[in-house]
Design an enzyme around this catalytic site. Structure first.
Site, PDB file in Angstrom:
ATOM      1  N   HIS A 198      14.106  -7.371  82.993  1.00  0.00           N
ATOM      2  CA  HIS A 198      13.183  -6.724  82.416  1.00  0.00           C
ATOM      3  C   HIS A 198      12.514  -7.544  81.308  1.00  0.00           C
ATOM      4  CE1 HIS A 198      16.744  -6.384  79.715  1.00  0.00           C
ATOM      5  NE2 HIS A 198      15.994  -6.323  78.875  1.00  0.00           N
ATOM      6  N   HIS A 225       9.671 -12.701  76.959  1.00  0.00           N
ATOM      7  CA  HIS A 225      10.573 -13.518  77.982  1.00  0.00           C
ATOM      8  C   HIS A 225      11.563 -12.756  78.844  1.00  0.00           C
ATOM      9  CE1 HIS A 225      13.608 -12.575  74.633  1.00  0.00           C
ATOM     10  NE2 HIS A 225      14.336 -12.770  75.856  1.00  0.00           N
TER      11      HIS A 225
END
Length: 187
Positions: free
Chosen positions: A128, A45
């Site tokens: 990220h 995620h």
């Protein structure tokens, strides 16, 4: 009688199938080069704002933040084009550039959390996707993706993290769609 345990919460976006496929390939490449512990594919995620420990009585306040921020945001795409291993052993997929809409979304979430008196992060947003934990490599040992991937940030999810002996388990509590960007008028 004991109080209900606090929820460990964060706001995130989940990759679509095409992006998840690309991430699966990068996890393998990065693991081959840097070892470490792979993050399970269903856990991949993009964290937009870490909330932290929240009393169950405040959960409706967190929902209100998500609904309000999602309504005022716009969907965008994040172009994932780099892999890295950070000094703390996190192996991740990163963009070369952060879209303005995405940075504004993260700021809006943290601002709304602060305004509501809820926990929020003060550190700068570094988008990220964590692929590995406990990875070991210097920058020379990190492979480069053959091609970039597009991550469609078209929703906002509120996620609860439950820590277990085998690692965290994430459960989506609520999801809000992000409106498509307004069309640009012709020049």
């Amino acid at each position: 009688m004991s109080a209900a345990p606090a929820y460990r919460l964060f706001f995130a976006a989940w990759p679509d199938d095409a992006c998840r496929h690309w991430l699966d390939q990068q996890v393998e490449r990065l693991h081959d080069a840097c070892r470490g512990r792979q993050v399970p594919p269903r856990q991949l995620h993009l964290t937009l704002a870490f909330v932290g420990e929240v009393d169950p009585a405040r959960l409706s306040d967190v929902y209100a933040v998500g609904e309000r921020v999602a309504a005022g945001a716009e969907a965008c795409q994040l172009r994932l084009s780099r892999l890295a291993v950070w000094p703390n052993g996190i192996g991740c997929a990163l963009p070369a550039r952060v879209p303005g809409r995405l940075a504004r979304l993260a700021r809006a979430l943290n601002g709304a959390l602060a305004d509501a008196g809820l926990p929020h992060e003060a550190r700068a947003f570094k988008p990220h996707l964590t692929l590995l934990r406990k990875a070991q490599a210097d920058e020379a040992g990190v492979p480069h993706p053959d091609a970039p991937a597009l991550f469609a940030v078209d929703h906002l999810s509120l996620v609860v993290s439950r820590l277990t002996r085998s690692g965290p388990i994430y459960q989506e509590l609520r999801r809000w769609p992000l409106p498509a960007p307004a069309p640009t008028p012709p020049a």
